[in-house]
Design a protein around this motif. Sequence first.
Motif, PDB file in Angstrom:
ATOM      1  N   UNK A 136     -17.432 -13.291  -4.442  1.00  0.00           N
ATOM      2  CA  UNK A 136     -17.514 -14.336  -5.461  1.00  0.00           C
ATOM      3  C   UNK A 136     -16.846 -15.611  -4.954  1.00  0.00           C
ATOM      4  N   UNK A 137     -15.717 -15.477  -4.289  1.00  0.00           N
ATOM      5  CA  UNK A 137     -15.032 -16.644  -3.728  1.00  0.00           C
ATOM      6  C   UNK A 137     -15.905 -17.347  -2.695  1.00  0.00           C
ATOM      7  N   UNK A 138     -16.607 -16.573  -1.885  1.00  0.00           N
ATOM      8  CA  UNK A 138     -17.503 -17.161  -0.889  1.00  0.00           C
ATOM      9  C   UNK A 138     -18.634 -17.936  -1.554  1.00  0.00           C
ATOM     10  N   UNK A 139     -19.164 -17.382  -2.646  1.00  0.00           N
ATOM     11  CA  UNK A 139     -20.228 -18.070  -3.376  1.00  0.00           C
ATOM     12  C   UNK A 139     -19.724 -19.389  -3.957  1.00  0.00           C
ATOM     13  N   UNK A 140     -18.543 -19.362  -4.561  1.00  0.00           N
ATOM     14  CA  UNK A 140     -17.991 -20.584  -5.143  1.00  0.00           C
ATOM     15  C   UNK A 140     -17.678 -21.615  -4.067  1.00  0.00           C
ATOM     16  N   UNK A 141     -17.217 -21.146  -2.894  1.00  0.00           N
ATOM     17  CA  UNK A 141     -16.933 -22.061  -1.787  1.00  0.00           C
ATOM     18  C   UNK A 141     -18.230 -22.713  -1.296  1.00  0.00           C
ATOM     19  N   UNK A 142     -19.306 -21.928  -1.240  1.00  0.00           N
ATOM     20  CA  UNK A 142     -20.605 -22.465  -0.823  1.00  0.00           C
ATOM     21  C   UNK A 142     -21.071 -23.543  -1.790  1.00  0.00           C
ATOM     22  N   UNK A 143     -20.929 -23.286  -3.091  1.00  0.00           N
ATOM     23  CA  UNK A 143     -21.330 -24.281  -4.088  1.00  0.00           C
ATOM     24  C   UNK A 143     -20.502 -25.547  -3.970  1.00  0.00           C
ATOM     25  N   UNK A 144     -19.212 -25.401  -3.701  1.00  0.00           N
ATOM     26  CA  UNK A 144     -18.345 -26.570  -3.551  1.00  0.00           C
ATOM     27  C   UNK A 144     -18.743 -27.372  -2.324  1.00  0.00           C
ATOM     28  N   UNK A 145     -19.074 -26.692  -1.230  1.00  0.00           N
ATOM     29  CA  UNK A 145     -19.499 -27.377  -0.014  1.00  0.00           C
ATOM     30  C   UNK A 145     -20.782 -28.164  -0.257  1.00  0.00           C
ATOM     31  N   UNK A 146     -21.723 -27.551  -0.993  1.00  0.00           N
ATOM     32  CA  UNK A 146     -22.973 -28.240  -1.316  1.00  0.00           C
ATOM     33  C   UNK A 146     -22.715 -29.453  -2.201  1.00  0.00           C
ATOM     34  N   UNK A 147     -21.805 -29.299  -3.155  1.00  0.00           N
ATOM     35  CA  UNK A 147     -21.469 -30.421  -4.039  1.00  0.00           C
ATOM     36  C   UNK A 147     -20.834 -31.559  -3.256  1.00  0.00           C
ATOM     37  N   UNK A 148     -19.954 -31.220  -2.320  1.00  0.00           N
ATOM     38  CA  UNK A 148     -19.308 -32.249  -1.498  1.00  0.00           C
ATOM     39  C   UNK A 148     -20.345 -33.029  -0.698  1.00  0.00           C
ATOM     40  N   UNK A 149     -21.333 -32.315  -0.179  1.00  0.00           N
ATOM     41  CA  UNK A 149     -22.383 -32.998   0.589  1.00  0.00           C
ATOM     42  C   UNK A 149     -23.167 -33.941  -0.304  1.00  0.00           C
ATOM     43  N   UNK A 150     -23.456 -33.484  -1.521  1.00  0.00           N
ATOM     44  CA  UNK A 150     -24.186 -34.341  -2.454  1.00  0.00           C
ATOM     45  C   UNK A 150     -23.374 -35.573  -2.826  1.00  0.00           C
ATOM     46  N   UNK A 151     -22.086 -35.407  -3.001  1.00  0.00           N
ATOM     47  CA  UNK A 151     -21.229 -36.550  -3.351  1.00  0.00           C
ATOM     48  C   UNK A 151     -21.189 -37.563  -2.219  1.00  0.00           C
ATOM     49  N   UNK A 152     -21.196 -37.070  -0.983  1.00  0.00           N
ATOM     50  CA  UNK A 152     -21.191 -37.996   0.160  1.00  0.00           C
ATOM     51  C   UNK A 152     -22.470 -38.821   0.216  1.00  0.00           C
ATOM     52  N   UNK A 153     -23.538 -38.256  -0.331  1.00  0.00           N
ATOM     53  CA  UNK A 153     -24.833 -38.926  -0.250  1.00  0.00           C
ATOM     54  C   UNK A 153     -25.195 -39.704  -1.514  1.00  0.00           C
ATOM     55  N   UNK A 154     -24.266 -39.777  -2.466  1.00  0.00           N
ATOM     56  CA  UNK A 154     -24.630 -40.399  -3.747  1.00  0.00           C
ATOM     57  C   UNK A 154     -24.965 -41.881  -3.606  1.00  0.00           C
ATOM     58  N   UNK A 155     -24.469 -42.526  -2.543  1.00  0.00           N
ATOM     59  CA  UNK A 155     -24.799 -43.936  -2.317  1.00  0.00           C
ATOM     60  C   UNK A 155     -25.873 -44.100  -1.260  1.00  0.00           C
ATOM     61  N   UNK A 156     -26.425 -42.989  -0.774  1.00  0.00           N
ATOM     62  CA  UNK A 156     -27.461 -43.060   0.255  1.00  0.00           C
ATOM     63  C   UNK A 156     -28.788 -43.499  -0.356  1.00  0.00           C
ATOM     64  N   UNK A 157     -29.777 -43.786   0.505  1.00  0.00           N
ATOM     65  CA  UNK A 157     -31.085 -44.197   0.015  1.00  0.00           C
ATOM     66  C   UNK A 157     -31.781 -43.015  -0.655  1.00  0.00           C
ATOM     67  N   UNK A 158     -32.817 -43.307  -1.428  1.00  0.00           N
ATOM     68  CA  UNK A 158     -33.493 -42.286  -2.225  1.00  0.00           C
ATOM     69  C   UNK A 158     -34.123 -41.202  -1.347  1.00  0.00           C
ATOM     70  N   UNK A 159     -34.669 -41.568  -0.197  1.00  0.00           N
ATOM     71  CA  UNK A 159     -35.289 -40.586   0.688  1.00  0.00           C
ATOM     72  C   UNK A 159     -34.254 -39.555   1.143  1.00  0.00           C
ATOM     73  N   UNK A 160     -33.064 -40.020   1.514  1.00  0.00           N
ATOM     74  CA  UNK A 160     -32.005 -39.110   1.965  1.00  0.00           C
ATOM     75  C   UNK A 160     -31.591 -38.163   0.861  1.00  0.00           C
ATOM     76  N   UNK A 161     -31.546 -38.655  -0.368  1.00  0.00           N
ATOM     77  CA  UNK A 161     -31.138 -37.794  -1.491  1.00  0.00           C
ATOM     78  C   UNK A 161     -32.191 -36.728  -1.771  1.00  0.00           C
ATOM     79  N   UNK A 162     -33.460 -37.087  -1.670  1.00  0.00           N
ATOM     80  CA  UNK A 162     -34.522 -36.105  -1.872  1.00  0.00           C
ATOM     81  C   UNK A 162     -34.498 -35.068  -0.755  1.00  0.00           C
TER      82      UNK A 162
END
Length: 230
Positions: A136-162
């Motif tokens: 369960x901890x590994x799953x939550x860590x994976x979700x956090x890593x994915x969220x961090x990547x999305x946050x880094x891209x929140x100011x990126x262009x639309x193509x990068x976000x898609x």
Amino acid sequence: MEEKRYPAEKSAEIQKLLDTATLFVGLPPETLAQVTSHAVTRTHPANRAILLENDWGGSVYFILDGWVKIRTYDVEGREVTLNIVGKGEIVGEMAALEESTRSTDAITLTTATISSIPAQDFINLLISEPLAGIRLSQLLAKRLRQLNRRLRLREADSLSRVVDTLLFLAEGQGQKSGQGTIIPNLPHRELSSRETVTRSLTKLEKKGLIQRQQESLCIPDLAALEKAIT
């Protein structure tokens, strides 16, 4: 210990749950029999609410087939998609762990088969089986890593976000085939605004980075698609 027996239909549902949920892999048979003794499996149509924000967290849900959207609303009342999860994923675990109300909604995007177990059975599993807690901890860590990547891209262009969303779906639920990695062709509104997604997918298709069909989308080369993020 006497072997736990189920009616044939119930046994088939439980076996599918055990085969799908990575949380249960490698656990002792007696533990699995106990944690699944109150499991209930249902198939839901698209756009069905599985859990709602502020409801009490009485159950934990395991997705056996289909896709589920995790959503909330911003201060202006606009819907915000936080995550899209599919086969093998678990939802509703945070409210069970905190013994609190739900913090988000979970809505089916497609027809989905979902098993639920009582929150207390889930907690008892984590107390008795450290391996389940680690998974369960590994799953939550994976979700956090994915969220961090999305946050880094929140100011990126639309193509990068898609592209990032497509990679996120492929990483979590992509199915390998001879042509590449297959993910469902989700409604544009679940990825971004319709105009933005249509334009971005068209660009990616012209470059040969994706192949679109009515029900699915194929990514021939994940590494090549990732390079499209600027």
